[in-house]
Enzyme design. Structure first.
Site, mmCIF file in Angstrom:
data_model
loop_
_atom_site.group_PDB
_atom_site.id
_atom_site.type_symbol
_atom_site.label_atom_id
_atom_site.label_comp_id
_atom_site.label_asym_id
_atom_site.label_seq_id
_atom_site.Cartn_x
_atom_site.Cartn_y
_atom_site.Cartn_z
ATOM 1 N N CYS A 163 -2.287 4.564 -0.042
ATOM 2 C CA CYS A 163 -3.923 4.317 0.631
ATOM 3 C C CYS A 163 -3.585 3.447 1.389
ATOM 4 C CB CYS A 163 -4.401 3.347 -0.783
ATOM 5 S SG CYS A 163 -6.314 2.898 -0.364
ATOM 6 N N CYS B 46 -5.921 0.127 1.671
ATOM 7 C CA CYS B 46 -5.819 -1.195 0.558
ATOM 8 C C CYS B 46 -4.755 -0.530 -0.338
ATOM 9 C CB CYS B 46 -7.342 -1.385 0.000
ATOM 10 S SG CYS B 46 -7.914 0.073 -0.647
ATOM 11 N N SER B 47 -5.003 -0.087 -1.763
ATOM 12 C CA SER B 47 -4.217 -0.008 -2.583
ATOM 13 C C SER B 47 -4.857 0.899 -3.812
ATOM 14 C CB SER B 47 -3.583 -1.226 -3.512
ATOM 15 O OG SER B 47 -4.671 -2.139 -4.040
ATOM 16 N N CYS B 48 -5.610 1.558 -3.338
ATOM 17 C CA CYS B 48 -6.398 2.737 -4.169
ATOM 18 C C CYS B 48 -5.210 3.427 -4.917
ATOM 19 C CB CYS B 48 -7.587 3.622 -3.737
ATOM 20 S SG CYS B 48 -8.704 2.510 -3.297
#
Length: 202
Positions: free
Chosen positions: A103, A106-108
């Site tokens: 991602c 971000c951190s999806c």
């Protein structure tokens, strides 16, 4: 240069979180039980869920076909979905293709089946480098692939969450789903590792 004033001292993070929670509840912004509900959700978002999905796909051709056709429905069939579980896409590895997810914003991830992302997945270094030099990044993470294997990097978004379907290792014929699931890690589901027969449960 030294600052003329002593550094500001903050309360411990747990105390800050508790104070914020109490303020939100006092102002009617956060309903009772809201935090506890999410804590319970996080406890059930674990990579073992994804490992079970992979093991089922390895042993059941019809389920594998469903997983590749409609990952969201296949995950829901085993009880995994809900928040952050919409529109899950399964990416199948082959002898000449290794899929990797990232991602870049971000951190999806597909949290219900991968669990919360590891720290390195959230790091700016991984997010920026894996799209430019995936082979080198994978090598640094312990996965050295031959040049004959193409690496495809998939950028997760808020709308589309990916999981990797690793290749089933040779020598696992006749294994139960439970034993197969024991060799599938979160890193396998992200695409930066391969299933390791040495980690199999008896």
């Amino acid at each position: 240069m030294l600052h003329p004033h002593p550094p500001t001292r903050f309360a411990p993070a747990a105390d800050q979180a508790r104070a914020l929670k109490e303020a939100l509840q006092a102002n009617g912004v956060m309903p009772e039980g809201y935090v506890e509900q999410w804590e319970d959700t996080f406890d059930h978002w674990v990579p073992e869920n994804g490992a079970r999905i992979v093991a089922r796909a390895w042993n059941d051709p019809a389920y594998r076909a469903l997983l590749l056709r409609d990952g969201t429905e296949a995950c829901r069939e085993l009880g995994y979905g809900g928040p952050e579980g919409g529109f899950i896409v399964a990416l199948e590895n082959t002898p000449v293709l290794q899929n990797v997810i990232v991602c870049t914003l971000c951190s999806c991830t597909a949290w219900p089946v991968l669990g919360l992302p590891p720290d390195w997945y959230k790091s700016f270094e991984y997010r920026s480098r894996v799209v430019r030099e995936a082979r080198q990044v994978l090598r640094e993470l312990g996965l050295a692939l031959p040049d004959s294997v193409k690496i495809q990097v998939w950028d997760t978004t808020a709308e589309t969450r990916y999981m990797v379907l690793p290749m089933r290792p040779a020598g696992t014929e006749g294994w139960s789903e439970e034993k197969l699931a024991s060799i599938v890690t979160k890193d396998c589901l992200i695409g930066v590792a391969l299933p390791d027969l040495a980690s199999a449960r008896a």
